[in-house]
Write an enzyme that holds these catalytic residues in place. Structure first.
Site, PDB file in Angstrom:
ATOM      1  N   ARG A  75       5.451  -5.473  12.834  1.00 34.71           N
ATOM      2  CA  ARG A  75       6.598  -6.199  12.290  1.00 34.71           C
ATOM      3  C   ARG A  75       6.126  -7.463  11.578  1.00 34.71           C
ATOM      4  O   ARG A  75       5.264  -8.176  12.078  1.00 34.71           O
ATOM      5  CB  ARG A  75       7.552  -6.557  13.437  1.00 34.71           C
ATOM      6  N   MET A 121      28.138  -6.106   5.810  1.00 33.78           N
ATOM      7  CA  MET A 121      27.891  -6.664   4.473  1.00 33.78           C
ATOM      8  C   MET A 121      28.104  -5.577   3.420  1.00 33.78           C
ATOM      9  O   MET A 121      27.185  -4.849   3.052  1.00 33.78           O
ATOM     10  CB  MET A 121      26.487  -7.254   4.420  1.00 33.78           C
ATOM     11  N   ARG A 136       0.843  -1.195   0.000  1.00 30.73           N
ATOM     12  CA  ARG A 136       0.000   0.000   0.000  1.00 30.73           C
ATOM     13  C   ARG A 136       0.881   1.249   0.000  1.00 30.73           C
ATOM     14  O   ARG A 136       1.912   1.271   0.683  1.00 30.73           O
ATOM     15  CB  ARG A 136      -0.910   0.002   1.225  1.00 30.73           C
ATOM     16  N   GLU A 161       2.855  -4.638  -7.192  1.00 32.98           N
ATOM     17  CA  GLU A 161       1.535  -3.994  -7.231  1.00 32.98           C
ATOM     18  C   GLU A 161       1.502  -2.924  -6.146  1.00 32.98           C
ATOM     19  O   GLU A 161       1.732  -3.212  -4.972  1.00 32.98           O
ATOM     20  CB  GLU A 161       0.442  -5.037  -6.960  1.00 32.98           C
ATOM     21  N   GLU A 187      16.212  -3.590  -0.740  1.00 33.37           N
ATOM     22  CA  GLU A 187      17.595  -4.071  -0.720  1.00 33.37           C
ATOM     23  C   GLU A 187      18.154  -4.050  -2.133  1.00 33.37           C
ATOM     24  O   GLU A 187      17.444  -4.358  -3.091  1.00 33.37           O
ATOM     25  CB  GLU A 187      17.615  -5.509  -0.166  1.00 33.37           C
ATOM     26  N   ASN A 227      -5.108   3.757  -1.808  1.00 41.54           N
ATOM     27  CA  ASN A 227      -6.448   4.038  -1.305  1.00 41.54           C
ATOM     28  C   ASN A 227      -6.654   5.545  -1.404  1.00 41.54           C
ATOM     29  O   ASN A 227      -5.936   6.325  -0.770  1.00 41.54           O
ATOM     30  CB  ASN A 227      -6.567   3.555   0.147  1.00 41.54           C
TER      31      ASN A 227
END
Lengths: 204, 204
Positions: free
Chosen positions: A141, A176, A33, A116, A191, A120
């Site tokens: 979460r 990383m 959304r 997608e 990411e 709203n």
């Protein structure tokens, strides 16, 4: 039902199922959304390079002979009585970059890697709207991120920095060093991973 | 910065950017947190037919010469000091069903349609753990669902019903008779859409 019992039940039954259509699935899309469709479409199209596919929106625009401007949520109903618009975006598929509009439309529910965005209507101008949860904090979460792979993460990050995109983690930060995380306009995490894996490490 | 100003800024800058690496992205994966790795892997592998790819997990299992049982989170660290395990799952790619293990490993960050399940160790047996938000209710609304496309939604739904899978919406319910929604073990929504579009409607 207790989880372990339910799991055993599922496993036992699946072993006894011929499953004639199993394995023909594709992971077609992920739905998020968004508060402001204009801002999100600008980001995913102009900053990241996704294409707005032949979609429910464009189908309806054509059906009602409306302008091809995708920013007319007030004029288009996804379905009678609904007050939202879904936008389907995707990168050109490997080896299928030059498909015609018709071929792309034909593939839109067969392919993978579609995003997608559900808008709203009214959230973009509602001072009471608190924004969506990006899934990485409490409460809410659950969902983590989407990940885009590319050949050269560092070169992409330099370009995105130049465009004013906000980073959660730059490649040079943390342990990383081969990946980065940026924020989209709703603060969803994206990411960036190298499509060739981690440099210098076998099997990554 | 005001949203409209920021958007204009992004647009203006992107028009002035040569963007040499733009367009080489692929939407590689979507990450969801799961409470119980065993239960989720059973569901995504045995009920839906995804394959556990050569992954960080299997790479590490090989590296440390551990058993190939993927259910050993206590024995494998994603990276030093971490207490989670990520599992990468995907359906065989169209036209690439017969790739070797090495070819699949080589493609794992190039391809689309990957699902990453993140298991934070201990949630499966922690009575205090409240479960993850599926993104579709407050608080925590944001993420919506993933969608799997398949040739015959009704046939899949019959098979899934037989396996005891829970439905949010069966094809015969509501207005959109060509789609269904099921729940995964964490109550994330999974949409099932026909890969050929909506029967009898042009352009869908």
């Amino acid at each position: 039902m207790h989880a372990a019992v339910r799991r055993a039940s599922l496993l036992t039954r699946s072993l006894h199922t011929t499953a004639p259509v199993m394995g023909r699935f594709a992971l077609n899309h992920t739905m998020l959304r968004v508060k402001d469709a204009k801002q999100s479409l600008d980001f995913y199209q102009n900053v990241l390079g996704m294409e707005l596919s032949a979609s429910l929106v464009t189908d309806l625009l054509e059906k009602f002979e409306l302008t091809q401007d995708p920013f007319v949520p007030h004029a288009v109903h996804e379905s009678p009585g609904s007050d939202f618009t879904n936008y389907f975006l995707a990168f050109p598929e490997e080896g299928k970059e030059n498909l015609s509009k018709e071929e792309k439309a034909e593939r839109k529910f067969k392919r993978e890697g579609v995003l997608e965005l559900c808008h709203n209507w009214g959230t973009e101008s509602d001072p009471e709207f608190k924004g969506y949860s990006n899934g990485n904090e409490e409460p809410g979460r659950g969902f983590g991120h989407i990940a885009l792979s590319c050949e050269d993460v560092e070169a992409e990050c330099a370009r995105l920095t130049d465009l004013g995109v906000q980073f959660k983690k730059r490649p040079e930060e943390g342990r990383m060093r081969h990946i980065a995380f940026i924020y989209d306009p709703d603060r969803y995490w994206i990411e960036l991973v190298p499509s060739g894996g981690k440099k210098g490490e076998k099997g990554m």
